[in-house]
Design a protein around this motif. Structure first.
Motif, mmCIF file in Angstrom:
data_model
loop_
_atom_site.group_PDB
_atom_site.id
_atom_site.type_symbol
_atom_site.label_atom_id
_atom_site.label_comp_id
_atom_site.label_asym_id
_atom_site.label_seq_id
_atom_site.Cartn_x
_atom_site.Cartn_y
_atom_site.Cartn_z
ATOM 1 N N GLN A 182 -10.083 -9.026 5.094
ATOM 2 C CA GLN A 182 -8.822 -9.512 4.524
ATOM 3 C C GLN A 182 -7.875 -8.503 3.938
ATOM 4 O OE1 GLN A 182 -10.410 -12.225 1.060
ATOM 5 N NE2 GLN A 182 -10.148 -13.974 2.334
ATOM 6 N N ALA A 183 -8.154 -7.109 4.835
ATOM 7 C CA ALA A 183 -7.330 -6.161 4.470
ATOM 8 C C ALA A 183 -5.938 -6.277 4.483
ATOM 9 C CB ALA A 183 -7.718 -4.892 5.424
ATOM 10 N N VAL A 184 -5.371 -7.017 5.450
ATOM 11 C CA VAL A 184 -4.019 -7.054 5.628
ATOM 12 C C VAL A 184 -3.525 -8.247 4.546
ATOM 13 C CG1 VAL A 184 -2.362 -8.296 7.176
ATOM 14 C CG2 VAL A 184 -4.058 -6.879 8.107
ATOM 15 N N ALA A 185 -4.413 -9.231 4.253
ATOM 16 C CA ALA A 185 -3.980 -10.054 3.120
ATOM 17 C C ALA A 185 -4.003 -9.164 1.599
ATOM 18 C CB ALA A 185 -4.860 -11.153 2.855
ATOM 19 N N ARG A 186 -4.654 -8.196 1.803
ATOM 20 C CA ARG A 186 -4.540 -7.330 0.474
ATOM 21 C C ARG A 186 -3.515 -6.643 0.362
ATOM 22 N NH1 ARG A 186 -10.363 -6.109 1.710
ATOM 23 N NH2 ARG A 186 -11.703 -7.418 0.222
ATOM 24 N N LEU A 190 -0.379 -6.753 -2.333
ATOM 25 C CA LEU A 190 -0.117 -5.623 -2.971
ATOM 26 C C LEU A 190 1.242 -5.267 -2.754
ATOM 27 C CD1 LEU A 190 -3.240 -3.243 -2.543
ATOM 28 C CD2 LEU A 190 -2.283 -3.795 -4.809
ATOM 29 N N THR A 191 1.845 -5.320 -1.661
ATOM 30 C CA THR A 191 3.146 -5.129 -1.289
ATOM 31 C C THR A 191 4.022 -5.839 -1.950
ATOM 32 O OG1 THR A 191 2.609 -4.163 0.857
ATOM 33 C CG2 THR A 191 4.997 -4.874 0.526
ATOM 34 N N SER A 192 3.820 -7.222 -2.081
ATOM 35 C CA SER A 192 4.508 -8.256 -2.597
ATOM 36 C C SER A 192 4.410 -7.789 -4.224
ATOM 37 C CB SER A 192 4.143 -9.342 -2.348
ATOM 38 O OG SER A 192 4.676 -10.574 -3.227
ATOM 39 N N GLN A 193 3.484 -7.702 -4.758
ATOM 40 C CA GLN A 193 3.517 -7.340 -6.462
ATOM 41 C C GLN A 193 3.914 -6.122 -6.674
ATOM 42 O OE1 GLN A 193 -0.695 -7.626 -7.076
ATOM 43 N NE2 GLN A 193 -0.731 -9.482 -6.148
ATOM 44 N N ALA A 194 4.152 -5.180 -5.743
ATOM 45 C CA ALA A 194 4.480 -3.728 -6.160
ATOM 46 C C ALA A 194 6.166 -3.886 -6.045
ATOM 47 C CB ALA A 194 3.868 -2.546 -5.203
ATOM 48 N N VAL A 201 11.343 2.591 -2.756
ATOM 49 C CA VAL A 201 10.354 3.352 -2.048
ATOM 50 C C VAL A 201 10.536 2.886 -0.464
ATOM 51 C CG1 VAL A 201 8.083 4.131 -1.642
ATOM 52 C CG2 VAL A 201 8.969 3.808 -3.819
ATOM 53 N N PRO A 202 10.671 3.778 0.446
ATOM 54 C CA PRO A 202 10.764 3.187 1.952
ATOM 55 C C PRO A 202 9.449 2.876 2.552
ATOM 56 C CG PRO A 202 10.777 5.768 1.845
ATOM 57 C CD PRO A 202 11.056 5.156 0.307
ATOM 58 N N GLY A 203 9.286 2.157 3.302
ATOM 59 C CA GLY A 203 8.063 1.863 4.261
ATOM 60 C C GLY A 203 7.218 0.823 3.712
ATOM 61 N N LEU A 204 7.899 -0.079 2.879
ATOM 62 C CA LEU A 204 7.208 -0.972 2.221
ATOM 63 C C LEU A 204 6.526 -2.198 3.355
ATOM 64 C CD1 LEU A 204 9.084 -1.913 -1.210
ATOM 65 C CD2 LEU A 204 6.789 -1.047 -0.776
ATOM 66 N N ASN A 205 7.194 -2.228 4.321
ATOM 67 C CA ASN A 205 7.012 -3.301 5.308
ATOM 68 C C ASN A 205 6.360 -2.790 6.501
ATOM 69 O OD1 ASN A 205 8.403 -5.288 3.907
ATOM 70 N ND2 ASN A 205 10.612 -4.523 4.625
#
Length: 252
Positions: A182-186, A190-194, A201-205
């Motif tokens: 579930q690393a991708v899900a994590r 995290l990305t969504s919450q952050a 901040v660049p590179g979120l996607n």
């Protein structure tokens, strides 16, 4: 790189000569390997060292180093247990690590990083056959160019000729492993919450599986390069039978 393999091919001669006679054994080696580009094949044969065996010795030394790298990294803690090779959290997450930990995401980040490194270890364990095939396909001309090449010629050759194939082999293993853990899900959670905190901040996607694949490849070739340097510093460390045969023949 030239000095590495010249050292490999002439290790016995090195033990039998002094610094004052270094030029003499160097000239003999140049005469021997010159047969690989048509300049001194008769001399190489006279020494009982056919061109095919010279190439085989170089391949064996490279195969030894690559095999050691795959074995080192393709086991549990191969990446995770080595601080220098451990795959870091993706760039934006690493840069925002303190903020995210303060916000209570520390455990999730640690679990994510461990999962990424486990995926890389499992993928790298499958690298052996591809690396061996690449080395086996090395031509006489390839071997000679490596002999005459830069300090990282052997490692650079492997990356150029096997990198894409390794990436293709690694990717599905990493995808499966990160899905199971579930690393991708994590990461996506995290990305969504952050995002509200890190919208500038660049590179979120970033694609996590692509990131882990490239990091695994970088780690593999870094260790192959270290093995190359080890052989460079201590030619006798190349332990393959054909390599030893080349060494002993050239001391005659």
């Amino acid at each position: 790189m030239r000095r590495v393999f010249i050292g490999l091919i002439t290790v016995s001669a090195l033990w039998a000569t002094t610094a004052a006679s270094a030029q003499n054994w160097g000239d003999r080696v140049k005469q021997m390997v010159g047969g690989m580009n048509g300049q001194a094949s008769a001399d190489a044969s006279a020494r009982g060292l056919p061109q095919s065996e010279v190439a085989a010795g170089l391949k064996a030394a490279l195969a030894d180093g690559a095999s050691a790298a795959v074995t080192q990294l393709g086991q549990t803690d191969g990446f995770w247990g080595d601080a220098a090779l451990r795959i870091a959290l993706p760039g934006w997450m690493g840069r925002a690590s303190s903020m995210l930990r303060t916000a209570g995401y520390g455990d999730q980040m640690d679990a994510l990083q461990l999962s990424m490194n486990r995926a890389a270890e499992q993928a790298t364990a499958e690298a052996g056959p591809i690396v061996r095939e690449t080395i086996n396909q090395m031509s006489m001309a390839d071997a000679y160019r490596i002999l005459q090449g830069s300090d990282t010629a052997a490692t650079d050759y492997l990356r150029e000729h096997s990198g894409d194939q390794l990436a293709s082999r690694f990717q599905p293993i990493i995808e499966r492993t990160t899905a199971e853990s579930q690393a991708v899900a994590r990461y996506e959670a995290l990305t969504s919450q952050a995002k509200p905190m890190l919208k500038f901040v660049p590179g979120l996607n970033l694609d996590l599986n692509d990131y882990v694949t490239q990091q695994a490849l970088d780690g593999l070739f870094a260790v192959i390069g270290q093995q190359e340097a080890r052989i460079r510093a201590n030619p006798a460390a190349a332990g393959s039978a054909i390599a030893r045969k080349v060494f002993s023949t050239t001391s005659n």
